[in-house]
Design a protein around this motif. Sequence first.
Motif, mmCIF file in Angstrom:
data_model
loop_
_atom_site.group_PDB
_atom_site.id
_atom_site.type_symbol
_atom_site.label_atom_id
_atom_site.label_comp_id
_atom_site.label_asym_id
_atom_site.label_seq_id
_atom_site.Cartn_x
_atom_site.Cartn_y
_atom_site.Cartn_z
ATOM 1 N N ILE A 14 -11.645 -2.341 -17.631
ATOM 2 C CA ILE A 14 -11.461 -3.069 -18.906
ATOM 3 C C ILE A 14 -10.934 -2.367 -20.004
ATOM 4 O O ILE A 14 -11.476 -1.054 -20.095
ATOM 5 N N SER A 15 -10.023 -2.996 -20.590
ATOM 6 C CA SER A 15 -9.585 -2.615 -21.971
ATOM 7 C C SER A 15 -9.622 -3.691 -22.852
ATOM 8 O O SER A 15 -9.006 -4.573 -23.084
ATOM 9 N N ASP A 16 -10.929 -3.405 -23.648
ATOM 10 C CA ASP A 16 -11.281 -4.494 -24.585
ATOM 11 C C ASP A 16 -10.806 -3.797 -25.934
ATOM 12 O O ASP A 16 -11.374 -3.155 -26.439
ATOM 13 N N MET A 17 -9.603 -4.397 -26.475
ATOM 14 C CA MET A 17 -9.109 -3.972 -27.858
ATOM 15 C C MET A 17 -9.929 -4.563 -29.007
ATOM 16 O O MET A 17 -10.250 -3.731 -30.077
ATOM 17 N N ASP A 18 -10.824 -5.658 -28.763
ATOM 18 C CA ASP A 18 -11.501 -6.006 -29.763
ATOM 19 C C ASP A 18 -12.585 -5.434 -30.214
ATOM 20 O O ASP A 18 -13.263 -4.922 -31.253
ATOM 21 N N ARG A 19 -13.440 -4.761 -29.130
ATOM 22 C CA ARG A 19 -14.526 -3.975 -29.474
ATOM 23 C C ARG A 19 -14.383 -2.404 -28.925
ATOM 24 O O ARG A 19 -15.478 -1.800 -29.165
ATOM 25 N N HIS A 20 -13.242 -2.023 -28.798
ATOM 26 C CA HIS A 20 -12.955 -0.760 -28.597
ATOM 27 C C HIS A 20 -13.783 -0.152 -27.177
ATOM 28 O O HIS A 20 -14.290 1.008 -27.534
ATOM 29 N N TYR A 21 -13.724 -1.027 -26.180
ATOM 30 C CA TYR A 21 -14.596 -0.388 -25.126
ATOM 31 C C TYR A 21 -13.617 -0.393 -23.922
ATOM 32 O O TYR A 21 -12.760 -1.339 -23.581
ATOM 33 N N TYR A 22 -13.532 0.808 -23.343
ATOM 34 C CA TYR A 22 -12.484 1.139 -22.122
ATOM 35 C C TYR A 22 -13.444 1.852 -21.104
ATOM 36 O O TYR A 22 -13.915 2.965 -21.139
ATOM 37 N N ALA A 23 -13.480 1.037 -19.949
ATOM 38 C CA ALA A 23 -14.157 1.739 -18.769
ATOM 39 C C ALA A 23 -13.825 0.949 -17.646
ATOM 40 O O ALA A 23 -13.165 -0.235 -17.563
ATOM 41 N N THR A 24 -13.991 1.749 -16.536
ATOM 42 C CA THR A 24 -13.810 1.126 -15.205
ATOM 43 C C THR A 24 -15.414 0.727 -14.530
ATOM 44 O O THR A 24 -15.872 1.574 -14.435
ATOM 45 N N HIS A 25 -15.667 -0.268 -13.920
ATOM 46 C CA HIS A 25 -16.830 -0.645 -13.279
ATOM 47 C C HIS A 25 -16.810 -0.844 -11.858
ATOM 48 O O HIS A 25 -15.884 -1.733 -11.438
ATOM 49 N N ALA A 26 -17.484 -0.180 -11.070
ATOM 50 C CA ALA A 26 -17.596 -0.508 -9.764
ATOM 51 C C ALA A 26 -18.836 -1.570 -9.252
ATOM 52 O O ALA A 26 -19.764 -0.936 -9.470
ATOM 53 N N LEU A 27 -18.477 -2.601 -9.229
ATOM 54 C CA LEU A 27 -19.644 -3.619 -9.272
ATOM 55 C C LEU A 27 -19.812 -4.377 -7.910
ATOM 56 O O LEU A 27 -18.762 -4.543 -6.866
ATOM 57 N N THR A 28 -21.307 -4.469 -7.813
ATOM 58 C CA THR A 28 -21.529 -5.355 -6.106
ATOM 59 C C THR A 28 -22.281 -6.426 -6.563
ATOM 60 O O THR A 28 -23.086 -6.344 -7.479
ATOM 61 N N LEU A 29 -21.656 -7.564 -6.250
ATOM 62 C CA LEU A 29 -22.224 -8.985 -6.487
ATOM 63 C C LEU A 29 -22.519 -9.626 -5.378
ATOM 64 O O LEU A 29 -21.852 -9.571 -4.263
ATOM 65 N N ALA A 30 -23.906 -9.768 -5.450
ATOM 66 C CA ALA A 30 -24.552 -10.599 -4.003
ATOM 67 C C ALA A 30 -24.357 -12.025 -4.463
ATOM 68 O O ALA A 30 -24.898 -12.709 -5.245
ATOM 69 N N ARG A 31 -23.634 -12.747 -3.708
ATOM 70 C CA ARG A 31 -23.582 -14.183 -3.757
ATOM 71 C C ARG A 31 -24.441 -15.140 -3.042
ATOM 72 O O ARG A 31 -24.626 -15.080 -1.698
ATOM 73 N N HIS A 32 -25.430 -15.554 -3.759
ATOM 74 C CA HIS A 32 -26.582 -16.471 -2.797
ATOM 75 C C HIS A 32 -25.928 -17.604 -2.143
ATOM 76 O O HIS A 32 -24.962 -18.045 -2.704
ATOM 77 N N PRO A 33 -26.499 -18.015 -1.047
ATOM 78 C CA PRO A 33 -25.574 -18.969 0.029
ATOM 79 C C PRO A 33 -25.620 -20.196 -1.037
ATOM 80 O O PRO A 33 -24.636 -21.024 -0.853
ATOM 81 N N SER A 34 -26.238 -20.637 -2.078
ATOM 82 C CA SER A 34 -26.144 -21.808 -2.658
ATOM 83 C C SER A 34 -25.226 -21.520 -4.075
ATOM 84 O O SER A 34 -24.940 -22.559 -4.753
ATOM 85 N N GLU A 35 -24.616 -20.429 -4.136
ATOM 86 C CA GLU A 35 -23.908 -20.007 -5.239
ATOM 87 C C GLU A 35 -22.411 -20.370 -4.825
ATOM 88 O O GLU A 35 -22.030 -19.872 -3.895
ATOM 89 N N THR A 36 -21.532 -20.958 -5.659
ATOM 90 C CA THR A 36 -20.298 -21.296 -5.431
ATOM 91 C C THR A 36 -19.313 -20.200 -5.995
ATOM 92 O O THR A 36 -19.848 -19.255 -6.757
ATOM 93 N N GLU A 37 -18.156 -20.085 -5.289
ATOM 94 C CA GLU A 37 -17.095 -18.964 -5.733
ATOM 95 C C GLU A 37 -17.137 -19.076 -7.393
ATOM 96 O O GLU A 37 -16.709 -18.092 -7.907
ATOM 97 N N GLU A 38 -17.029 -20.576 -7.678
ATOM 98 C CA GLU A 38 -16.664 -20.634 -9.225
ATOM 99 C C GLU A 38 -17.796 -19.798 -9.983
ATOM 100 O O GLU A 38 -17.643 -19.034 -11.080
ATOM 101 N N ARG A 39 -19.188 -20.225 -9.801
ATOM 102 C CA ARG A 39 -20.189 -19.451 -10.617
ATOM 103 C C ARG A 39 -20.131 -17.908 -10.316
ATOM 104 O O ARG A 39 -20.282 -17.124 -11.259
ATOM 105 N N LEU A 40 -19.557 -17.531 -9.126
ATOM 106 C CA LEU A 40 -19.587 -15.955 -8.886
ATOM 107 C C LEU A 40 -18.407 -15.418 -9.784
ATOM 108 O O LEU A 40 -18.855 -14.304 -10.329
ATOM 109 N N MET A 41 -17.521 -16.061 -9.677
ATOM 110 C CA MET A 41 -16.117 -15.527 -10.688
ATOM 111 C C MET A 41 -16.695 -15.751 -12.093
ATOM 112 O O MET A 41 -16.284 -14.874 -12.989
ATOM 113 N N VAL A 42 -17.344 -16.771 -12.434
ATOM 114 C CA VAL A 42 -17.798 -16.913 -14.033
ATOM 115 C C VAL A 42 -18.759 -15.629 -14.239
ATOM 116 O O VAL A 42 -18.732 -15.252 -15.426
#
Length: 184
Positions: A14-42
Motif C-alpha cells: 500500500i502506498s497511500d499518499m492521502d494519509r502518508h501510509y506506506y507498508a506491505t501486509h501479508a494477509l490471510t483471509l479465511a473465506r466462510h463457505p457462505s461468503e462470496t468472492e465479492e464480499r471477500l474482495m470488498v
Amino acid sequence: MALNATIHKAELSISDMDRHYYATHALTLARHPSETEERLMVRLLAFALYADDRLEFGRGLSDEDEPALWRRAYTDEVEQWIELGQPDEARIRKACGRARQVVVINYAGHAADVWWDKVGATLARNDNLTVLDLDEATVRQLAALCDRGMRLQCLVQDGELQLISGETTLAVRPRTRMGEYAAA
C-alpha cells in the motif's frame, strides 16, 4: 459434515499518499463457505482503504460481536469499526456506541439504495458514521482478481484507489453517502 473455510493469502503493498501510509501486509483471509468472492474482495479493499498496523479482520460472518474489520487501541478501545453490505440498523447504532469511527461499505447496487432509503434518515444522527458505496461493476472487477494467492499493489491518491494485480489495474472511487471519506 460442516464445510471448512477457504484460505486466501494476499501480499498487499500500500502506498497511500492521502494519509502518508506506506507498508506491505501479508494477509490471510479465511473465506466462510457462505461468503462470496465479492464480499471477500470488498473486505480486502476495505483493508486497503483503511490500512493501519493495528487494523485486523474480525472473526467473520459467524460472530455477531465483531465487525468485518476493526482497529483497536492498545487499551483495547475500539477506534474503528468497519462493516460491509447492509447491516441491521441496531447493529450500526451499537457499533457507533462502541467505536470512535464506524464505516459501512455498501456493494450491492440497487439493494444498497433500498437499504439506504429505509435506514438513512435514522442513521444520520450518528456523527461518527461514514457510509460508502461501491458500484456493481467495480465489485465484479474486484471479484475477478480473487485468487488463493494474490500479490496486489494499492495506490491511493485524492480519494481514488488503484489496485494493481499483474497486468490488471482497477480504479476504485467509493461514493460517499454519509460522513467523510477519510481514514483517520
